[in-house]
Design an enzyme around this catalytic site. Structure first.
Site, PDB file in Angstrom:
ATOM      1  N   LYS A 114       0.961  -1.250   0.103  1.00  0.00           N
ATOM      2  CA  LYS A 114       0.058  -0.041   0.069  1.00  0.00           C
ATOM      3  C   LYS A 114       0.968   1.271   0.108  1.00  0.00           C
ATOM      4  CE  LYS A 114      -3.813   1.777   2.812  1.00  0.00           C
ATOM      5  NZ  LYS A 114      -4.189   1.673   4.062  1.00  0.00           N
ATOM      6  N   HIS A 116      -0.203   4.466   0.180  1.00  0.00           N
ATOM      7  CA  HIS A 116      -1.005   5.697   0.594  1.00  0.00           C
ATOM      8  C   HIS A 116      -1.158   5.247   2.072  1.00  0.00           C
ATOM      9  CE1 HIS A 116      -4.075   3.210  -0.786  1.00  0.00           C
ATOM     10  NE2 HIS A 116      -4.867   3.783   0.137  1.00  0.00           N
TER      11      HIS A 116
END
Ligand code: OMP
Length: 228
Positions: A114, A116
């Site tokens: 991921k 963000h």
């Protein structure tokens, strides 16, 4: 090869067969081997079965911590590799607390990194500088476990052991015992434990009129099983 099968192991085998998590037939494994049985831990997914399996993992871990020979070192974090290890490790961490008074953290990985929010590929308690026990479903040639070990080491954790539901007891990629190969990576003899082994499945079939299934299991054992 001999095995004294325990009542809790019989219960787990029968529960698994009832929900098709343990099947007999012909299956191609990740390693390319054609196996007469397959264990799909993803189907151990009802509340009662999760309770049974998490209790079995937790009791095995609690006993292992106090084993007279090759005890499991104290650990801080239970790590469940994605995807199937995640729910199993979460439930087991809870049972370790409620039934055994063993408080440990819980962590797992994402398969997709991921980029963000909190970012990264690990979720749960931080494992930097922590002693980690990996909890997984099945080990065959050890590829999945090796990946989990590398991931934890890269994040600064120390893997002190591996607990799994089923050890298929197969010859590893290098022609030796997968468990021995993983022991060597993790810190020595006795660092890998399982609730069930292939020999327990064979013992169960021997007791319960295994017929052709038993024959095929024995043939597979001859070809890929550990001759210890
Ligand atoms: P290795 O990575 O070769 O140790 O294989 C373990 C993985 O194979 C598991 O995490 C599963 O993805 C899968 N598997 C099972 O789930 N059940 C089995 O009975 C056999 C395998 C397998 O493909 O070997």
């Amino acid at each position: 090869m001999s095995s004294e099968i325990q009542p809790y192991q019989t219960a787990l085998i029968e529960h698994s067969m009832q929900v098709d998590a343990l099947k007999f037939g012909s299956f191609t494994l990740k390693s390319g081997r054609i196996s007469p049985y397959f264990f799909n831990a993803g189907l151990l997914s009802t509340g009662p079965i999760l309770a049974t399996i998490a209790s079995a993992y937790a009791s095995t871990i609690a006993a292992w911590l106090h084993a007279p020979v090759h005890p499991l070192p104290q650990f801080d974090v239970l790590f469940g590799p994605a995807y199937k290890g995640i729910s199993l490790a979460a439930c087991t961490a809870m049972v370790l607390h409620t039934a055994h008074d063993i408080p440990v953290g819980f962590a797992y990985d994402r398969k997709e990194v991921k980029d963000h929010g909190e970012g990264g590929s690990l979720v749960g308690v931080p494992i930097q500088g922590k002693r980690v026990l990996i909890l997984d479903d099945v080990m065959t040639a050890g590829t999945a476990i090796r990946n989990a070990i590398s991931m934890i080491q890269a994040a600064g954790g120390e893997v002190v052991g591996v607990i799994q539901c089923l050890d298929r007891e197969e010859i590893g990629k290098d022609g030796g015992s997968t468990v021995k190969e993983v022991n060597a990576v993790v810190g020595g003899e006795g660092r890998v434990k399982s609730i069930l082994k292939m020999r327990d499945l064979i013992a169960y079939l021997e007791k319960n009129g295994g017929g052709e299934r038993l024959e095929k299991m024995r043939e597979y054992w001859e070809k890929y099983g550990l001759k210890d």
